[in-house]
Write a protein that holds these residues in place. Structure first.
Motif, PDB file in Angstrom:
ATOM      1  N   PRO A  91      43.267  55.728  22.553  1.00  0.00           N
ATOM      2  CA  PRO A  91      44.137  55.495  23.765  1.00  0.00           C
ATOM      3  C   PRO A  91      43.833  56.450  24.890  1.00  0.00           C
ATOM      4  CG  PRO A  91      45.035  56.218  21.657  1.00  0.00           C
ATOM      5  CD  PRO A  91      43.700  56.321  21.379  1.00  0.00           C
ATOM      6  N   HIS A  92      42.926  57.103  24.804  1.00  0.00           N
ATOM      7  CA  HIS A  92      42.495  57.840  26.020  1.00  0.00           C
ATOM      8  C   HIS A  92      42.533  57.057  27.483  1.00  0.00           C
ATOM      9  CE1 HIS A  92      40.577  61.371  28.465  1.00  0.00           C
ATOM     10  NE2 HIS A  92      39.746  60.503  28.806  1.00  0.00           N
ATOM     11  N   PHE A  93      41.982  55.896  27.556  1.00  0.00           N
ATOM     12  CA  PHE A  93      41.816  55.068  28.302  1.00  0.00           C
ATOM     13  C   PHE A  93      43.340  54.884  29.151  1.00  0.00           C
ATOM     14  CE2 PHE A  93      42.331  50.612  30.199  1.00  0.00           C
ATOM     15  CZ  PHE A  93      41.542  50.466  30.966  1.00  0.00           C
ATOM     16  N   ASP A  94      44.166  54.457  28.299  1.00  0.00           N
ATOM     17  CA  ASP A  94      45.519  54.187  28.615  1.00  0.00           C
ATOM     18  C   ASP A  94      46.327  55.227  29.482  1.00  0.00           C
ATOM     19  OD1 ASP A  94      45.581  51.386  27.689  1.00  0.00           O
ATOM     20  OD2 ASP A  94      45.782  52.590  25.497  1.00  0.00           O
ATOM     21  N   TYR A  95      45.972  56.782  28.719  1.00  0.00           N
ATOM     22  CA  TYR A  95      46.623  57.833  29.244  1.00  0.00           C
ATOM     23  C   TYR A  95      46.061  58.056  30.577  1.00  0.00           C
ATOM     24  CZ  TYR A  95      48.462  58.394  24.823  1.00  0.00           C
ATOM     25  OH  TYR A  95      49.314  58.093  23.598  1.00  0.00           O
ATOM     26  N   VAL A  96      44.779  58.152  30.926  1.00  0.00           N
ATOM     27  CA  VAL A  96      44.149  58.509  32.028  1.00  0.00           C
ATOM     28  C   VAL A  96      44.497  57.135  33.271  1.00  0.00           C
ATOM     29  CG1 VAL A  96      41.905  58.460  33.393  1.00  0.00           C
ATOM     30  CG2 VAL A  96      42.282  59.651  31.043  1.00  0.00           C
ATOM     31  N   CYS A  97      44.327  56.085  32.618  1.00  0.00           N
ATOM     32  CA  CYS A  97      44.809  55.123  33.831  1.00  0.00           C
ATOM     33  C   CYS A  97      46.182  55.454  34.142  1.00  0.00           C
ATOM     34  CB  CYS A  97      44.599  53.655  33.252  1.00  0.00           C
ATOM     35  SG  CYS A  97      42.928  53.297  32.816  1.00  0.00           S
ATOM     36  N   GLN A  98      47.367  55.548  33.378  1.00  0.00           N
ATOM     37  CA  GLN A  98      48.726  55.646  33.755  1.00  0.00           C
ATOM     38  C   GLN A  98      48.905  56.623  34.377  1.00  0.00           C
ATOM     39  OE1 GLN A  98      51.092  53.646  33.409  1.00  0.00           O
ATOM     40  NE2 GLN A  98      52.496  55.004  34.335  1.00  0.00           N
ATOM     41  N   GLY A  99      48.179  58.062  34.002  1.00  0.00           N
ATOM     42  CA  GLY A  99      48.414  59.177  34.620  1.00  0.00           C
ATOM     43  C   GLY A  99      47.871  59.192  36.259  1.00  0.00           C
ATOM     44  N   ALA A 100      46.651  58.717  36.358  1.00  0.00           N
ATOM     45  CA  ALA A 100      46.125  58.543  37.778  1.00  0.00           C
ATOM     46  C   ALA A 100      46.795  57.679  38.610  1.00  0.00           C
ATOM     47  CB  ALA A 100      44.544  57.942  37.554  1.00  0.00           C
ATOM     48  N   THR A 101      47.478  56.482  38.034  1.00  0.00           N
ATOM     49  CA  THR A 101      47.947  55.429  38.718  1.00  0.00           C
ATOM     50  C   THR A 101      49.456  55.884  39.266  1.00  0.00           C
ATOM     51  OG1 THR A 101      46.999  53.687  37.772  1.00  0.00           O
ATOM     52  CG2 THR A 101      49.066  53.255  38.859  1.00  0.00           C
ATOM     53  N   ALA A 102      50.386  56.748  38.213  1.00  0.00           N
ATOM     54  CA  ALA A 102      51.412  57.138  38.728  1.00  0.00           C
ATOM     55  C   ALA A 102      51.355  58.155  39.576  1.00  0.00           C
ATOM     56  CB  ALA A 102      52.251  57.635  37.429  1.00  0.00           C
ATOM     57  N   GLY A 103      50.319  59.048  39.362  1.00  0.00           N
ATOM     58  CA  GLY A 103      50.155  60.178  40.347  1.00  0.00           C
ATOM     59  C   GLY A 103      49.629  59.968  41.675  1.00  0.00           C
ATOM     60  N   LEU A 104      48.858  58.891  41.815  1.00  0.00           N
ATOM     61  CA  LEU A 104      48.667  58.444  43.121  1.00  0.00           C
ATOM     62  C   LEU A 104      49.850  57.897  43.953  1.00  0.00           C
ATOM     63  CD1 LEU A 104      44.761  57.326  42.441  1.00  0.00           C
ATOM     64  CD2 LEU A 104      45.672  59.429  43.728  1.00  0.00           C
ATOM     65  N   MET A 105      50.329  57.132  43.100  1.00  0.00           N
ATOM     66  CA  MET A 105      51.543  56.589  43.924  1.00  0.00           C
ATOM     67  C   MET A 105      52.889  57.606  44.026  1.00  0.00           C
ATOM     68  SD  MET A 105      53.465  54.002  45.074  1.00  0.00           S
ATOM     69  CE  MET A 105      52.694  52.441  44.272  1.00  0.00           C
ATOM     70  N   ASP A 106      52.821  58.584  43.536  1.00  0.00           N
ATOM     71  CA  ASP A 106      53.763  59.763  43.655  1.00  0.00           C
ATOM     72  C   ASP A 106      53.195  60.384  45.110  1.00  0.00           C
ATOM     73  OD1 ASP A 106      55.492  59.345  41.589  1.00  0.00           O
ATOM     74  OD2 ASP A 106      54.578  60.943  40.462  1.00  0.00           O
ATOM     75  N   VAL A 107      51.888  60.593  45.245  1.00  0.00           N
ATOM     76  CA  VAL A 107      51.403  61.262  46.269  1.00  0.00           C
ATOM     77  C   VAL A 107      51.630  60.410  47.798  1.00  0.00           C
ATOM     78  CG1 VAL A 107      49.194  61.869  47.609  1.00  0.00           C
ATOM     79  CG2 VAL A 107      49.402  62.314  45.128  1.00  0.00           C
ATOM     80  N   SER A 108      51.460  59.168  47.656  1.00  0.00           N
ATOM     81  CA  SER A 108      51.835  58.248  48.616  1.00  0.00           C
ATOM     82  C   SER A 108      53.146  58.400  49.049  1.00  0.00           C
ATOM     83  CB  SER A 108      51.423  56.746  48.367  1.00  0.00           C
ATOM     84  OG  SER A 108      51.612  55.952  49.542  1.00  0.00           O
TER      85      SER A 108
END
Length: 166
Positions: A91-108
């Motif tokens: 499940p590492h793929f899912d956690y990294v993808c979700q974390g990066a996506t949500a984190g970058l949206m938060d930055v914006s």
């Protein structure tokens, strides 16, 4: 193909970014060097075509993109986040993808700066290579991410009244 139906890059808006003296930062992960080299080259090409000043900052992996983007957003008109995550057997793929996506949206949203999302989330290395903007690739997601960030920065600059909506 994933890119089917994608909008054309607005080269007029790209040139407006350069004319306005906008600056961008490319934040790129180090994993999967061949794919990353293609993504970075595509983003650089879009920045050069726009005539903007840009800087490249490298981070260890895709999960580290949001923190670097957050710190750098204050100094630039646009941020371009480039990374690649290839599915494995855990499940590492899912956690990294979700974390990066949500984190970058938060930055914006928190900084009010556009973040070009150039993170490839692929099932195979072949899919990543096909989207990396390399000689035989069908897509150039690095170029697209820089173009999207700059077009959004120009749109926001033209529409200052949008500032209070977020």
């Amino acid at each position: 193909m994933a890119g089917h139906g994608a909008p054309q890059t607005d080269t007029h808006q790209l040139k407006q970014a350069g004319e306005a003296g906008m600056r961008a930062v490319i934040v790129a992960a180090n994993w999967h060097q061949q794919v990353m080299d293609g993504l970075v080259a595509g983003a650089e090409r879009a920045a050069t075509e726009a005539g903007i000043e840009y800087k490249i900052v490298r981070v260890p992996g895709t999960f580290e993109l949001p923190i670097a983007a957050a710190r750098l957003a204050a100094e630039y008109d646009a941020v371009v986040a480039l990374g690649v995550v290839i599915r494995g057997g855990t499940p590492h793929f899912d956690y990294v993808c979700q974390g990066a996506t949500a984190g970058l949206m938060d930055v914006s949203l928190l900084t009010g700066k556009p973040v070009g999302f150039g993170v490839l989330t692929c099932d195979t290395e072949e899919q990543a290579l096909d989207r990396a903007g390399l000689e035989n690739s069908s897509e150039d997601k690095g170029y697209e991410a820089m173009s999207a960030a700059l077009e959004t920065a120009v749109t926001l600059a033209k529409n200052q009244s949008l500032d209070g909506l977020i």
